[in-house]
Motif scaffolding. Structure first.
Motif, PDB file in Angstrom:
ATOM      1  N   ALA A 128       0.820  -1.210   0.000  1.00  0.00           N
ATOM      2  CA  ALA A 128       0.000   0.000   0.000  1.00  0.00           C
ATOM      3  C   ALA A 128       0.854   1.259   0.000  1.00  0.00           C
ATOM      4  CB  ALA A 128      -0.923  -0.004   1.218  1.00  0.00           C
ATOM      5  N   ALA A 129       2.047   1.197   0.604  1.00  0.00           N
ATOM      6  CA  ALA A 129       2.924   2.362   0.617  1.00  0.00           C
ATOM      7  C   ALA A 129       3.568   2.601  -0.743  1.00  0.00           C
ATOM      8  CB  ALA A 129       4.003   2.187   1.686  1.00  0.00           C
ATOM      9  N   MET A 134      -3.322   1.092  -6.334  1.00  0.00           N
ATOM     10  CA  MET A 134      -3.880  -0.250  -6.473  1.00  0.00           C
ATOM     11  C   MET A 134      -4.754  -0.646  -5.281  1.00  0.00           C
ATOM     12  SD  MET A 134      -0.573  -2.288  -8.005  1.00  0.00           S
ATOM     13  CE  MET A 134       0.450  -1.566  -9.300  1.00  0.00           C
ATOM     14  N   CYS A 135      -4.834   0.206  -4.268  1.00  0.00           N
ATOM     15  CA  CYS A 135      -5.542  -0.137  -3.019  1.00  0.00           C
ATOM     16  C   CYS A 135      -6.745   0.773  -2.815  1.00  0.00           C
ATOM     17  CB  CYS A 135      -4.600  -0.019  -1.820  1.00  0.00           C
ATOM     18  SG  CYS A 135      -3.084  -0.971  -1.943  1.00  0.00           S
ATOM     19  N   LEU A 136      -7.905   0.161  -2.607  1.00  0.00           N
ATOM     20  CA  LEU A 136      -9.088   0.912  -2.210  1.00  0.00           C
ATOM     21  C   LEU A 136      -9.204   0.995  -0.696  1.00  0.00           C
ATOM     22  CD1 LEU A 136     -11.754  -0.504  -4.710  1.00  0.00           C
ATOM     23  CD2 LEU A 136     -10.573   1.704  -4.818  1.00  0.00           C
ATOM     24  N   SER A 137      -8.854  -0.085  -0.014  1.00  0.00           N
ATOM     25  CA  SER A 137      -8.871  -0.126   1.452  1.00  0.00           C
ATOM     26  C   SER A 137      -8.048  -1.318   1.908  1.00  0.00           C
ATOM     27  CB  SER A 137     -10.304  -0.230   1.998  1.00  0.00           C
ATOM     28  OG  SER A 137     -10.841  -1.526   1.740  1.00  0.00           O
ATOM     29  N   LEU A 138      -7.671  -1.315   3.190  1.00  0.00           N
ATOM     30  CA  LEU A 138      -6.951  -2.426   3.795  1.00  0.00           C
ATOM     31  C   LEU A 138      -7.735  -2.929   4.997  1.00  0.00           C
ATOM     32  CD1 LEU A 138      -3.264  -1.050   3.931  1.00  0.00           C
ATOM     33  CD2 LEU A 138      -4.408  -2.227   2.041  1.00  0.00           C
ATOM     34  N   THR A 139      -7.882  -4.244   5.095  1.00  0.00           N
ATOM     35  CA  THR A 139      -8.413  -4.878   6.302  1.00  0.00           C
ATOM     36  C   THR A 139      -7.338  -5.832   6.803  1.00  0.00           C
ATOM     37  OG1 THR A 139     -10.707  -4.712   5.544  1.00  0.00           O
ATOM     38  CG2 THR A 139     -10.220  -6.321   7.278  1.00  0.00           C
ATOM     39  N   LEU A 140      -6.832  -5.572   7.986  1.00  0.00           N
ATOM     40  CA  LEU A 140      -5.690  -6.300   8.543  1.00  0.00           C
ATOM     41  C   LEU A 140      -6.155  -7.086   9.752  1.00  0.00           C
ATOM     42  CD1 LEU A 140      -3.178  -3.303   8.421  1.00  0.00           C
ATOM     43  CD2 LEU A 140      -3.709  -4.939   6.601  1.00  0.00           C
TER      44      LEU A 140
END
Length: 481
Positions: A128-129, A134-140
């Motif tokens: 993501a950095a 390419m990223c809409l959101s992150l779920t970790l």
């Protein structure tokens, strides 16, 4: 076949000999991205460590997610059906570059990303950095500390050494059950334990231990991200932590949230949660529900497949330039942008130690214990073993004489109430670089034969045997002889 081949150019560069073929699967009928529904957003799923994309079925088969989104799950290097050439430069940045190459090669749209555990979470944060578009959101899910906790690091090292050098089925199953407790927590379901140990037996037997140790080196040798990397992450982030996870404490999820100063980050704590949760039946439904609600609040971006906005080599060169600024290493910007290995941030001594470890574990692996039958399947289920010895532990990790404890026993109730999956005396802190390097050197020179017990046999009469020890033979026995 659903593979993305990542081959570096033979035109030069330190990574010119790299090769990886990354396996992926989707929730479409033909397992290909061309069958994606253009009206649905896309979700990328990344599996827990030591597993593969088949362990994302709890998300792939959840109708709330699968019916509303296009899903694609990747096998990381050294996992599942993916294949790669062994290299000591393998780290989380290399995995992030693999995903970027695959994303552009498959012409994927920007994705919501769901990552689990000690391997996928560090990888996707770096992804993501370096590739924010390419990223809409992150779920970790199950965010680990920046470097492995000392007691977890030691436990992982011992567990996987025991697994890789097991000489019989009982030793292999004992080591496998220890890994199950790490993955699922102390209250793991026996059916799930059977499936996990069977998976590791097929994909990571002692006959493939060099692949096993390369995969785990990425987890154990990870390094903290820099402040500039955290600042480069700008998409919404959901952090899901287990309340009672001793390997992924809640405080490290809160710490990550504080570091993401430019992202809309929020934390959700699963009551009683342990292990990686996304694959544990008792917690997976809660994780999916929280994930689905988080996505429902986001804008729906259609999955329109198309070529990247700029040529892949140019985009990867720009990512190398960003990475060189993030980590303060100008030479990174001059590396070959057509190779994932060019993104490695391993120090030279770490890469050398990792390669030495891979070579060391590869010695004799063809003649190692093979736990599979003639049909290529496990010989038995873990639950079918015969527990005929007093040292077999109960569900609380302790051993008791006589019959096993019932689930209503006070000792088990008290053990569950503590919420600890791995008991230890004092809370440990993340491991230092020096301690990790000492462990890398030890793994690179590990020799199980040095721990074997030599048996010296003295042949001859009893008089000769006793004389060799310097102990006089008792008078009674002298008369008998």
């Amino acid at each position: 076949m659903p593979y993305v081949d990542l081959c570096s150019s033979a035109s030069g560069g330190s990574a010119a000999d790299d090769f990886a073929s990354v396996w992926y699967t989707t929730n479409t009928n033909f397992c290909c991205v061309s069958s994606f529904d253009p009206d649905k957003p896309c979700i990328m799923l990344l599996h827990p460590p030591a597993l593969d994309s088949t362990w994302m079925n709890a998300q792939m088969n959840d109708p709330r997610i699968s019916s509303n989104y296009n899903l694609i799950a990747f096998d990381m290097r050294c996992s599942g059906k993916s294949v790669s050439r062994p290299t000591g430069w393998h780290d989380a940045y290399v995995e992030a570059a693999d995903l970027a190459f695959a994303h552009q090669s498959l012409q994927l749209p920007p994705c919501h990303i769901f990552a689990v555990g000690n391997q996928s979470v560090p990888v996707i944060l770096r992804f993501a950095a370096l590739f924010p578009e390419m990223c809409l959101s992150l779920t970790l899910c199950a965010v680990p500390p920046p470097t492995e906790l000392k007691h977890v690091f030691t436990a992982l090292e011992e567990m996987f050494q025991s697994w890789c050098y097991a000489e019989d089925l009982e030793s292999l199953e004992h080591a496998g059950m220890e890994v199950v407790r790490f993955v699922c927590g102390n209250d793991s379901d026996m059916d799930l334990a059977d499936e996990l140990i069977a998976h590791w037996t097929v994909h990571y037997p002692p006959t493939r231990r060099s692949r096993t140790i390369q995969a785990m080196s990425v987890v154990m040798n990870r390094t903290p991200m820099t402040r500039r990397e955290y600042e480069a992450i700008r998409c919404p982030v959901l952090i899901i932590q287990g309340e009672y996870s001793d390997t992924h404490p809640v405080k490290y999820g809160d710490t990550l949230k504080e570091c993401l100063v430019n992202a809309d980050a929020r934390t959700y704590v699963v009551r009683g949660g342990q292990g990686f949760m996304s694959m544990v039946p008792s917690f997976a439904n809660i994780v999916n529900q929280v994930f689905f609600k988080f996505l429902a609040a986001r804008e729906r971006v259609p999955s329109i497949l198309g070529p990247p906005a700029e040529p892949i080599p140019e985009r990867m060169r720009r990512a190398l330039e960003d990475l060189s600024e993030f980590v303060g290493e100008p030479s990174i910007a001059d590396r070959d942008p057509r190779s994932s290995i060019s993104f490695s941030c391993c120090k030279a001594e770490v890469a050398q130690a990792q390669m030495d470890t891979i070579r060391n574990y590869a010695k004799g692996q063809c003649d190692a214990f093979n736990p599979l039958g003639h049909d290529g399947r496990p010989i038995r289920k873990y639950s079918e073993r015969i527990q005929g010895h007093w040292f077999h532990g109960e569900r609380d990790g302790l051993s008791y004489a006589g019959n096993g404890l019932s689930t209503n026993d006070r000792r088990i109730r008290d053990r569950k109430d503590t919420g600890l999956s791995v008991p230890h005396l004092l809370p440990s802190e993340p491991i230092s670089f020096e301690a990790a390097q000492d462990s890398r050197i030890r793994r690179a020179t590990y020799n199980p034969a040095s721990f074997s017990v030599d048996k010296h046999v003295i042949k001859g009469s009893m008089n000769k045997v006793m004389a060799s020890t310097g102990v006089p033979l008792p008078r009674v026995m002298q008369g008998m002889l």
